[in-house]
Scaffold this motif. Structure first.
Motif, PDB file in Angstrom:
ATOM      1  N   GLY A 932      32.498   1.607 -17.447  1.00 17.42           N
ATOM      2  CA  GLY A 932      32.241   2.864 -17.474  1.00 17.42           C
ATOM      3  C   GLY A 932      32.852   3.622 -16.275  1.00 17.42           C
ATOM      4  N   ARG A 933      33.556   4.599 -16.439  1.00 21.87           N
ATOM      5  CA  ARG A 933      34.261   5.345 -15.312  1.00 21.87           C
ATOM      6  C   ARG A 933      33.383   6.240 -14.458  1.00 21.87           C
ATOM      7  NH1 ARG A 933      39.816   5.243 -15.680  1.00 21.87           N
ATOM      8  NH2 ARG A 933      40.856   4.463 -17.428  1.00 21.87           N
ATOM      9  N   PRO A 934      33.483   6.630 -13.169  1.00 19.32           N
ATOM     10  CA  PRO A 934      32.863   7.386 -12.610  1.00 19.32           C
ATOM     11  C   PRO A 934      32.622   8.759 -13.441  1.00 19.32           C
ATOM     12  CG  PRO A 934      34.170   6.678 -11.118  1.00 19.32           C
ATOM     13  CD  PRO A 934      34.861   6.141 -12.377  1.00 19.32           C
ATOM     14  N   MET A 935      31.469   9.393 -13.353  1.00 20.36           N
ATOM     15  CA  MET A 935      31.223  10.717 -14.040  1.00 20.36           C
ATOM     16  C   MET A 935      30.323  11.800 -13.392  1.00 20.36           C
ATOM     17  SD  MET A 935      30.404   8.946 -17.746  1.00 20.36           S
ATOM     18  CE  MET A 935      29.744   7.395 -17.064  1.00 20.36           C
ATOM     19  N   PRO A 936      30.499  12.887 -13.454  1.00 23.70           N
ATOM     20  CA  PRO A 936      29.555  13.868 -13.077  1.00 23.70           C
ATOM     21  C   PRO A 936      28.339  13.648 -13.665  1.00 23.70           C
ATOM     22  CG  PRO A 936      31.605  14.942 -13.780  1.00 23.70           C
ATOM     23  CD  PRO A 936      31.638  13.499 -14.298  1.00 23.70           C
ATOM     24  N   GLY A 937      27.281  13.926 -13.033  1.00 20.54           N
ATOM     25  CA  GLY A 937      25.716  13.776 -13.384  1.00 20.54           C
ATOM     26  C   GLY A 937      25.473  14.224 -14.890  1.00 20.54           C
ATOM     27  N   GLU A 938      26.016  15.582 -15.135  1.00 19.55           N
ATOM     28  CA  GLU A 938      25.536  15.910 -16.443  1.00 19.55           C
ATOM     29  C   GLU A 938      26.388  15.032 -17.636  1.00 19.55           C
ATOM     30  OE1 GLU A 938      26.634  17.770 -13.902  1.00 19.55           O
ATOM     31  OE2 GLU A 938      24.925  18.950 -13.724  1.00 19.55           O
ATOM     32  N   GLU A 939      27.452  14.523 -17.329  1.00 17.73           N
ATOM     33  CA  GLU A 939      28.326  13.931 -18.290  1.00 17.73           C
ATOM     34  C   GLU A 939      27.584  12.389 -18.447  1.00 17.73           C
ATOM     35  OE1 GLU A 939      32.509  13.846 -17.623  1.00 17.73           O
ATOM     36  OE2 GLU A 939      32.550  16.043 -17.710  1.00 17.73           O
ATOM     37  N   PHE A 940      27.271  11.999 -16.960  1.00 23.38           N
ATOM     38  CA  PHE A 940      26.558  10.482 -17.146  1.00 23.38           C
ATOM     39  C   PHE A 940      25.447  10.649 -18.198  1.00 23.38           C
ATOM     40  CE2 PHE A 940      23.960   7.250 -15.799  1.00 23.38           C
ATOM     41  CZ  PHE A 940      24.686   6.170 -15.385  1.00 23.38           C
ATOM     42  N   GLU A 941      24.602  11.814 -17.892  1.00 25.06           N
ATOM     43  CA  GLU A 941      23.371  11.745 -18.859  1.00 25.06           C
ATOM     44  C   GLU A 941      23.756  11.728 -20.234  1.00 25.06           C
ATOM     45  OE1 GLU A 941      19.744  15.021 -19.777  1.00 25.06           O
ATOM     46  OE2 GLU A 941      21.063  15.099 -17.831  1.00 25.06           O
ATOM     47  N   VAL A 942      24.984  12.572 -20.575  1.00 24.01           N
ATOM     48  CA  VAL A 942      25.405  12.613 -22.115  1.00 24.01           C
ATOM     49  C   VAL A 942      25.898  11.058 -22.589  1.00 24.01           C
ATOM     50  CG1 VAL A 942      27.109  13.400 -23.800  1.00 24.01           C
ATOM     51  CG2 VAL A 942      25.918  14.918 -22.013  1.00 24.01           C
ATOM     52  N   TRP A 943      26.515  10.551 -21.425  1.00 25.84           N
ATOM     53  CA  TRP A 943      26.945   9.241 -21.689  1.00 25.84           C
ATOM     54  C   TRP A 943      25.892   8.254 -21.843  1.00 25.84           C
ATOM     55  CZ3 TRP A 943      26.211   4.949 -18.746  1.00 25.84           C
ATOM     56  CH2 TRP A 943      27.125   3.592 -19.307  1.00 25.84           C
ATOM     57  N   TYR A 944      25.057   8.147 -21.133  1.00 20.96           N
ATOM     58  CA  TYR A 944      23.890   7.497 -21.183  1.00 20.96           C
ATOM     59  C   TYR A 944      23.008   7.185 -22.678  1.00 20.96           C
ATOM     60  CZ  TYR A 944      19.942   4.637 -20.068  1.00 20.96           C
ATOM     61  OH  TYR A 944      18.724   3.766 -20.058  1.00 20.96           O
ATOM     62  N   ARG A 945      22.812   8.681 -23.024  1.00 14.98           N
ATOM     63  CA  ARG A 945      22.186   8.913 -24.446  1.00 14.98           C
ATOM     64  C   ARG A 945      22.993   8.396 -25.608  1.00 14.98           C
ATOM     65  NH1 ARG A 945      17.853  11.889 -23.314  1.00 14.98           N
ATOM     66  NH2 ARG A 945      17.666  13.264 -21.279  1.00 14.98           N
ATOM     67  N   GLN A 946      24.339   8.645 -25.531  1.00 14.32           N
ATOM     68  CA  GLN A 946      24.946   8.209 -26.639  1.00 14.32           C
ATOM     69  C   GLN A 946      25.379   6.688 -26.706  1.00 14.32           C
ATOM     70  OE1 GLN A 946      28.853  10.133 -26.007  1.00 14.32           O
ATOM     71  NE2 GLN A 946      28.259  12.084 -26.824  1.00 14.32           N
ATOM     72  N   ARG A 947      25.368   6.080 -25.422  1.00 17.59           N
ATOM     73  CA  ARG A 947      25.366   4.730 -25.589  1.00 17.59           C
ATOM     74  C   ARG A 947      24.052   3.978 -25.896  1.00 17.59           C
ATOM     75  NH1 ARG A 947      24.300   0.226 -21.778  1.00 17.59           N
ATOM     76  NH2 ARG A 947      25.959  -1.247 -21.769  1.00 17.59           N
ATOM     77  N   ALA A 948      22.894   4.685 -25.520  1.00 21.56           N
ATOM     78  CA  ALA A 948      21.439   4.202 -26.065  1.00 21.56           C
ATOM     79  C   ALA A 948      21.529   4.388 -27.404  1.00 21.56           C
ATOM     80  CB  ALA A 948      20.541   4.940 -25.443  1.00 21.56           C
ATOM     81  N   GLN A 949      22.246   5.325 -28.075  1.00 17.34           N
ATOM     82  CA  GLN A 949      22.128   5.447 -29.463  1.00 17.34           C
ATOM     83  C   GLN A 949      23.176   4.741 -30.450  1.00 17.34           C
ATOM     84  OE1 GLN A 949      22.431   9.639 -29.818  1.00 17.34           O
ATOM     85  NE2 GLN A 949      20.766  10.161 -28.991  1.00 17.34           N
ATOM     86  N   GLY A 950      24.198   3.969 -29.599  1.00  9.41           N
ATOM     87  CA  GLY A 950      25.028   3.121 -30.174  1.00  9.41           C
ATOM     88  C   GLY A 950      26.236   3.810 -30.725  1.00  9.41           C
TER      89      GLY A 950
END
Length: 963
Positions: A932-950
């Protein structure tokens, strides 16, 4: 009783005339006559003199009754009559006379007498002719008019007197001869006389033939006609110039005497003392208002010396007589009347008025003598000294109190006259300097002033004497034993009523102890406590004088920036005490290797600066540097240890490398880093390349300040993943700014070097806390955020407290943030690092050692540190698939971590093969672009949710680039 002027004139005319005349005086008509008329009376004379007319001449009274009444009413009358017992030219009883009865008026106009003029009819012609002859020959100016006042005759004496011709005189020219100021009045008086028939008498100024004006008396009288009217007027001019001049002189003398009297009165009243004048008998004839004020307004003006005994007075001269009452003959006035001059006698006196107030008088007296030396009186001067005596007594009391206060004062007190000679000192001042009072009185202030303090002391006193303000001065006094005493002198001028300088009084406080303490404090503030060398502050003070001097004289100077090589291992291995001894020895060697005019300072730690005052060129600076480096490289013996050091030195030259000490030190520092990069144990001169690097550093510094001010920094978050489960276990907060050309590897060192890293670090900690709080509020699970701490921040003694307060401020748990520190930050001060990290770990904060393997920490120090994780640096991780050395180091660090029970994180994982390698060798966590690349806080949140959903693509392509 003074007779009215008309009556006096009529009386004088009658007595001077040879023609028979008489006067009837008063209401009784008393008869008063001249010698010519006495002849006519014959036997009736002298019995008729001053008897009423009806007794002296009854028949005439009967015959003239009506004429007399008319005359008393103011009407001139005339008639003919034979006088009793007088014949015409012969025996009595013969001859006839014409007579006139003329009223004589008082000044107010009332008739007070009757003038009667008698003329024998047979002799009139002869008499008129004789009169004309007389008028021509008389010395007085005579003239004659008809009843209407028209001139009909004059005398040659008139023409001689006035210079007028007969024709001018007959043409009324006499009016022009009268002074213009008297002319109208004289003409009016003449008209009134003609109208009333009354004699005229007045004084006026007449112009003489010479042109001069002369005072004359004009007299005119009517001559009666036989019918009772006025036949003509007869007048004369009498010269009264001498009389008028005498009268004017007398009047002038009277006025001058009055003016002198007024002047004398003014002098007496203006005199500041009381003045009394007595006559020869002692009677008080004059006194001014000051006497009346002193003695009482109802003054008993004594008539003789004997009455002085009623006055109440007592001797107050301080002699044996003091307090005794004065007798009459004791009073200064009495003594002066006897010819004695009395000077300044002091008397207590009881006022004459109802107050009976007592006062103290200073009295002087002197006799007044005439031209022959006889005493005609006395004059006394009185001065009221009551207030003066009272003020003197109060002043004596005040002075006594002042002396007591001064003598017992806890500070020194000095009084000196205008010449600087001491006139008063107290005991404290004597004790300060070791003198007795007698030894100090008569000395000048300069006599006891230290030589170095004399010039500015004299200047300050001169300004004070010239009218300047009071002042406070710090100066040195010279004690009797020759030692010096520092003191603060508060100096006040003593001035007279007119402001003239009369001397000074000084309050002196011994500040020797304070000065010594200040000297110690100043020495401490300007010197290094460990080595005793001057410090940075003293260097700057010294350079502020030296460099301008060199600039004026064209001399050159050099700054040597000396950094000890390999000093830190000595401290770490042998302890701070050994390190301190080495630093003291280095300082001593440097001081011994330099010239007396050069200065060496300890900048801090293992850094020293040398300022060479006067060098000819760079070669001379190099020679001094070689000598200093050689002395530093000589082994150091500390106890049983033999320790070796070397030094890296940077050199900057004045004036070419800088015009001020700041610039010279900065440039020498840059040159010193060049020496470090060149392999240490050498020296380098500042060059243009150093300048270019310095300019770039300044540009980055300015951009950092602008970004901080404009809030242009932001954080990106890179996930840390558990290799086995694939779960995100934490995220690292990475600092970013708008300039993509300058990355953290370049701007962070500049921020650390300039101190800007401190406000940046505080912002970073708050921003990471805020982001964690937001993720929690948006429903994300607890994802700890690791924040990096600079070595500069870590030196802050309050770092742990600030870290704890920030978490509490945002309401997050203590395990929400993790702390990443580098080996460099820890090894800068191991004890400090252990204390801070232990405190934070006790709170629940996880401690990560970043860039593990790149520093110089020993295993012993690593075991002491309260760590939770170590992060293997990307320089070892990236080449794992093909570099055997990297594999060996990485394997060893993973094994060491497991041995120390530390979590191990591999940084820089950018491929699956690397991820598989570290996972196969026991590493549990990984971080890198592959995960995972460094991301702004809002994008990290989106990334985390998408990752959790597979729904995310393969690991190596997930996440966005964060700049």
């Amino acid at each position: 009783m003074q007779w009215p002027a008309p009556l006096r004139t009529a009386l004088q005319l009658m007595l001077d005339a040879s023609q028979p005349m008489f006067l009837l005086l008063g209401p009784e008509l008393l008869l008063f006559y001249n010698d010519a008329y006495a002849t006519l009376l014959g036997a009736r004379h002298p019995a008729a003199m001053l008897r009423p007319l009806h007794q002296a001449w009854p028949e005439a009274m009967h015959r003239w009754r009506s004429l007399i009444d008319r005359t008393l009413q103011g009407e001139p009358c005339s008639g003919e009559q034979s006088p009793p017992d007088v014949p015409p030219n012969g025996p009595p009883g013969q001859g006839r006379f014409s007579f006139s009865l003329l009223p004589v008026r008082e000044d107010g106009g009332a008739v007070s007498a009757i003038l009667s003029i008698w003329t024998e009819l047979e002799r009139r012609m002869v008499q008129e002719e004789n009169l004309r002859v007389l008028l021509g020959q008389t010395a007085r100016a005579l003239w004659e008019t008809d009843p209407d006042g028209t001139i009909i005759g004059d005398s040659p004496s008139w023409r001689r007197l006035t210079g007028q011709t007969r024709e001018q005189w007959l043409a009324q020219g006499w009016i022009d001869a009268i002074h213009p100021e008297d002319r109208n009045f004289a003409a009016q008086q003449w008209r009134d006389a003609i109208a009333t028939g009354m004699p005229l008498e007045l004084e006026l100024r007449l112009r003489l033939a010479s042109g001069d004006w002369r005072w004359v008396e004009l007299r005119a009288a009517p001559l009666p006609a036989g019918n009772g009217g006025i036949r003509n007027w007869l007048g004369m001019i009498i010269d009264i110039e001498r009389r008028r001049r005498a009268e004017e002189d007398l009047l002038r003398a009277v006025h001058e005497a009055a003016a002198e009297r007024r002047q004398l009165d003014a002098v007496l009243e203006a005199a500041p003392v009381g003045i009394i004048v007595a006559d020869a008998d002692g009677a008080l004839v004059r006194m001014n208002s000051e006497v009346k004020r002193i003695c009482g307004v109802d003054c008993p003006l004594s008539r003789s010396v004997a009455e002085y005994g009623r006055w109440k007075g007592w001797w107050a001269d301080g002699s044996e007589r003091h307090g005794e009452p004065l007798r009459a003959e004791d009073w200064p006035m009495s003594r002066a009347l006897k010819g004695e001059r009395v000077q300044h006698v002091m008397i207590e006196f009881e006022a004459w008025d109802a107050r009976r107030q007592r006062c103290i008088l200073l009295i002087s007296a002197a006799p007044i003598q005439d031209g022959e030396g006889s005493i005609t009186g006395a004059v006394v001067g009185v001065m009221d000294l009551t207030d003066h005596v009272r003020v003197e007594a109060e002043l004596r009391q005040s002075q006594e109190r002042f002396r007591k206060i001064v003598s017992q004062a806890a500070t020194g007190v000095v009084e000196a006259d205008a010449a600087g000679i001491m006139t008063l000192v107290n005991q404290k001042f004597c004790d300060m300097l070791g003198y007795s009072e007698a030894e100090l009185i008569g000395k000048t202030v300069v006599d006891i002033t230290a030589p170095d303090s004399v010039p500015h002391t004299l200047e300050a006193v001169a300004r004070l004497a010239a009218g300047g303000p009071d002042f406070v001065i710090e100066k040195q006094y010279r004690r009797k034993d020759g030692t010096l005493m520092w003191a603060t002198s508060s100096v006040n001028a003593m001035r007279g009523a007119d402001g003239d300088y009369q001397g000074l009084v000084a309050i002196v406080v011994d500040i020797t102890d304070r000065k010594m303490a200040e000297a110690r404090v100043r020495h401490a503030s300007l010197h290094d406590t460990l080595t005793g060398l001057p410090n940075r502050a003293m260097l700057f003070e010294y350079a502020s004088h030296l460099l301008p001097h060199n600039r004026r004289t064209g001399q050159r100077a050099a700054v040597l920036f000396i950094d000890l090589d390999r000093f830190k291992p000595i401290n770490d291995t042998h302890g701070h005490e050994a390190g301190d001894q080495v630093l003291r020895e280095v300082a001593a060697r440097l001081a011994a290797s330099l010239r007396a005019e050069d200065i060496v300072i300890r900048l801090g730690g293992d850094e020293f600066i040398v300022l060479l005052q006067d060098i000819h060129d760079a070669i001379e600076a190099a020679e001094v540097t070689r000598h200093a480096v050689a002395r530093i490289s000589t082994p150091y013996h500390v106890g049983e240890l033999a320790l070796s050091l070397s030094a890296s030195v940077g050199i900057s030259l004045f004036p070419e490398d800088g015009q001020d000490i700041d610039t010279l030190i900065s440039h020498a520092d840059l040159a010193m880093y060049q020496a470090k990069q060149a392999g240490r144990n050498n020296f380098q001169f500042y060059s243009a390349a150093c300048a270019a690097g310095a300019r770039q550093q300044i540009a980055i510094e300015q951009q950092l300040k602008a970004a901080l001010h404009d809030r242009a920094f932001h954080l990106c978050y890179q996930p840390v993943v558990d290799i086995e489960s694939g779960e995100v276990v934490s995220a690292e907060a990475l600092l970013r700014w708008p300039n993509r050309d300058i990355g953290p590897d370049r701007f962070v060192p500049v921020a650390e070097a300039t101190g800007i890293i401190n406000p940046i670090g505080r912002w970073l900690l708050r921003e990471a806390s805020r982001q964690y709080r937001r993720w929690q509020d948006h429903g994300l699970p607890s994802i700890p955020i690791a924040v990096n701490v600079s070595v500069v921040e870590f030196r802050d003694r309050d770092f742990a407290g600030r870290f704890e307060r920030t978490m509490r401020e945002y309401g997050i748990d203590t395990d929400a943030l993790q702390l990443e520190v580098t080996e460099t930050a820890i090894m800068d001060d191991v004890d400090h690092a252990v204390a801070i990290l232990s405190r934070l770990k006790a709170l629940g904060v996880k401690i990560l050692l970043d860039d593990f393997g790149t520093g110089h920490s020993s295993l012993a120090y690593l075991a002491r540190l309260p760590l939770n994780k170590v992060k293997i640096d990307r320089s070892f991780v990236a080449p794992l698939t093909h570099d055997v050395a990297s594999q060996a180091v990485t394997n060893a660090m993973i094994a060491l971590g497991r041995t120390l029970d530390l979590e191990v994180v591999a940084e820089g994982v950018e491929s699956k093969s690397v991820l598989d390698y570290i996972g196969a060798h026991g590493c549990k966590q990984a971080q890198g672009f592959y995960l995972g690349r460094p991301m702004p806080g809002e994008e990290f949140e989106v990334w985390y949710r998408q990752r959790a959903q597979g729904v995310l693509p393969p690991p190596h392509s997930i996440g966005l680039r964060c700049h």
